[in-house]
Design a protein around this motif. Structure first.
Motif, PDB file in Angstrom:
ATOM      1  N   ARG A 186      -7.318   3.779  -6.080  1.00  0.00           N
ATOM      2  CA  ARG A 186      -6.833   2.599  -5.604  1.00  0.00           C
ATOM      3  C   ARG A 186      -5.844   2.203  -6.830  1.00  0.00           C
ATOM      4  O   ARG A 186      -5.316   0.903  -6.118  1.00  0.00           O
ATOM      5  CB  ARG A 186      -7.510   1.786  -4.665  1.00  0.00           C
ATOM      6  CG  ARG A 186      -9.467   2.121  -3.808  1.00  0.00           C
ATOM      7  CD  ARG A 186      -7.822   2.455  -2.110  1.00  0.00           C
ATOM      8  NE  ARG A 186      -8.885   2.856  -1.845  1.00  0.00           N
ATOM      9  CZ  ARG A 186      -9.104   1.805  -0.349  1.00  0.00           C
ATOM     10  NH1 ARG A 186      -8.862   0.881  -0.802  1.00  0.00           N
ATOM     11  NH2 ARG A 186     -10.477   2.664   0.435  1.00  0.00           N
TER      12      ARG A 186
ATOM     13  N   ASP B 252       0.116  -2.984   2.078  1.00  0.00           N
ATOM     14  CA  ASP B 252      -0.641  -2.237   1.872  1.00  0.00           C
ATOM     15  C   ASP B 252      -1.986  -3.155   2.514  1.00  0.00           C
ATOM     16  O   ASP B 252      -2.887  -3.536   1.224  1.00  0.00           O
ATOM     17  CB  ASP B 252      -0.705  -2.196   0.118  1.00  0.00           C
ATOM     18  CG  ASP B 252      -2.021  -0.808   0.336  1.00  0.00           C
ATOM     19  OD1 ASP B 252      -3.058  -0.985   1.080  1.00  0.00           O
ATOM     20  OD2 ASP B 252      -2.278  -0.473  -1.092  1.00  0.00           O
TER      21      ASP B 252
ATOM     22  N   ASN C 130      -5.948  -1.925   0.354  1.00  0.00           N
ATOM     23  CA  ASN C 130      -5.949  -2.515  -0.689  1.00  0.00           C
ATOM     24  C   ASN C 130      -5.742  -3.945  -0.729  1.00  0.00           C
ATOM     25  O   ASN C 130      -7.050  -5.052  -1.976  1.00  0.00           O
ATOM     26  CB  ASN C 130      -5.533  -1.853  -2.190  1.00  0.00           C
ATOM     27  CG  ASN C 130      -5.489  -0.341  -2.037  1.00  0.00           C
ATOM     28  OD1 ASN C 130      -6.733  -0.168  -2.042  1.00  0.00           O
ATOM     29  ND2 ASN C 130      -4.501  -0.182  -2.147  1.00  0.00           N
TER      30      ASN C 130
ATOM     31  N   GLY D 183      -3.564  -0.805  -5.860  1.00  0.00           N
ATOM     32  CA  GLY D 183      -2.598   0.135  -4.829  1.00  0.00           C
ATOM     33  C   GLY D 183      -1.631   0.863  -5.741  1.00  0.00           C
ATOM     34  O   GLY D 183      -2.040   1.597  -5.623  1.00  0.00           O
TER      35      GLY D 183
ATOM     36  N   HIS E 271       1.663   3.184  -2.458  1.00  0.00           N
ATOM     37  CA  HIS E 271       2.805   3.302  -1.247  1.00  0.00           C
ATOM     38  C   HIS E 271       4.299   2.959  -1.309  1.00  0.00           C
ATOM     39  O   HIS E 271       4.953   3.769  -0.741  1.00  0.00           O
ATOM     40  CB  HIS E 271       2.384   1.262  -0.878  1.00  0.00           C
ATOM     41  CG  HIS E 271       1.462   1.370   0.463  1.00  0.00           C
ATOM     42  ND1 HIS E 271       0.084   1.913   0.074  1.00  0.00           N
ATOM     43  CD2 HIS E 271       2.115   1.377   1.706  1.00  0.00           C
ATOM     44  CE1 HIS E 271      -0.355   1.668   1.434  1.00  0.00           C
ATOM     45  NE2 HIS E 271      -0.070   1.192   2.227  1.00  0.00           N
TER      46      HIS E 271
END
Ligand SMILES: [Zn+2]
Length: 403
Positions: free
Chosen positions: A52, A232, A235, A242, A250
């Protein structure tokens, strides 16, 4: 019976003196390295959410404090790698000041921390209540986004909330459209493609609050704005960083086939807006590195641009420099994300994708608001956002579609 009576007050006393760390709330994150109750010293590192992204964001509550007493918060880097063998540098999780709050709403910077030779940042904090919130920066979580959108929608009857997408984790990514769909100018502004960059959302809040104010009336009359406070959401909700998530960041997902439903939905909407009405402005809001000022990332091809493209990007940066002046001035020249090496990867960044999918008069930029300063409070970020709104007003006021 006598024994019990004697023991009770002692147990109660110990229970009260015990400091506890709480992280099970939206955006909460801290891994306790050690907690010394005697010296009131807590050492944390950002908890790693595997796959993550960067472990840099931290946010937690402390209970069992004694008002008026000092305690020490130490912050070190997460020791485990976040991707392959890469361990994140400590600087990302060590702001000069920690941010503290008694009510969870009003945030202020602590005294300046001290960095040890072992790269541990140490903050001395005076407890103001039995429970306090502490964070890397003023947090902005999905429930804050919802509240903000609700407030804006209540203030402006012409505003229309919409669901951009449902995330991979099943959470809603919400946005708001302000203005007539067929307005002469079209603008898209969003933040938090990188979940840890809460400051991006704080700037966004400042912007949309300004946009809903009387000062923005003339701009609203000729513009259709789409605004997304958090991209996002997954997250941001769990307090993960993230950035450089697996399988993809992303802001490297703006490909032909995005992994994240919210990126795919944004692409569809932006493409649709551009085909039907023409897109004038796209702005992605971020926080940069620890030593960075406030600046815009511009288009890689800026120096080679000609005509209306060159004129519009130049006007934007000039007007932004004149408008974003508090609490710090934005840099009057573009920077370029040269650390992204290939054209293929550059094309998968939101701003690059928009440039490739919009028109000659469209500008697509990234605003990076430096965070490592006591000036970057909720109010400070808010002023950057209001300045951004004024820049937009001046820019649209000139009609960027003129020949
Ligand atoms: Zn970012």
């Amino acid at each position: 019976m006598i024994q019990r009576l004697l023991l009770l007050p002692l147990v109660t006393l110990i229970a009260h003196a015990e400091v506890r760390v709480i992280t099970d709330f939206e955006g909460g994150n801290a891994e306790v390295v050690k907690l010394d109750q005697a010296t009131k010293t807590l050492r944390i590192m950002p908890a790693l959410h595997e796959g993550r992204g960067w472990p840099c964001w931290w946010s937690f509550k402390l209970e069992g404090l004694t008002a008026g007493e000092e305690f020490t918060l130490e912050v070190q880097a997460q020791t485990k790698p976040f991707r392959d063998k890469t361990v994140l540098a400590a600087a990302w999780c060590q702001p000069r000041q920690a941010w503290i709050s008694v009510d969870g709403t009003t945030w202020k910077p602590s005294a300046k921390g001290t960095l040890s030779a072992e790269k541990v940042m140490s903050y001395t904090i005076k407890a103001e209540a039995a429970q306090m919130s502490l964070a890397w920066g003023p947090p902005f979580v999905p429930s804050d986004a919802d509240k903000l959108l609700t407030d804006i929608a209540a203030k402006l009857p012409e505003a229309k909330r919409f669901e951009l997408a449902k995330t991979r984790g099943g959470r809603l990514v919400n946005g708001i459209r302000i203005g007539d769909e067929n307005a002469s100018h079209q603008v898209w502004i969003g933040s938090r493609q990188h979940a840890w960059e809460a400051g991006g959302s704080q700037v966004g809040r400042g912007f949309i609050t300004w946009y809903a104010s009387d000062e923005a009336k003339a701009l609203r009359a000729k513009t259709c704005l789409h605004y997304i406070p958090i991209m996002d959401v997954d997250n941001a909700a769990i307090g993960a960083g993230g950035k450089e998530a697996i399988p993809r960041d992303h802001n490297r997902d703006w490909a032909a086939e995005p992994i994240y439903p919210e990126v795919a939905a944004a692409q569809r909407m932006i493409r649709d807006i551009h085909v039907k009405h023409g897109l004038d402005v796209f702005i992605d809001l971020h926080n940069p590195g620890a030593d960075d000022p406030i600046f815009f990332f511009g288009p890689f091809a800026f120096e080679r641009m000609t005509g209306i493209q060159q004129r519009n990007y130049q006007r934007w940066i000039d007007l932004a420099a004149a408008s974003i002046i508090e609490p710090l001035k934005v840099q009057p020249k573009y920077r370029f994300a040269n650390y992204v090496k290939t054209d293929e990867e550059r094309g998968r960044m939101s701003s690059g994708w928009v440039r490739a999918n919009a028109g000659d008069s469209t500008i697509s930029v990234t605003l990076e608001t430096g965070w490592n300063s006591p000036l970057m409070s909720v109010e400070g970020y808010g002023k950057v956002g209001a300045g951004l709104g004024r820049a937009l007003s001046a820019y649209i006021g000139e009609n960027p579609r003129r020949e």
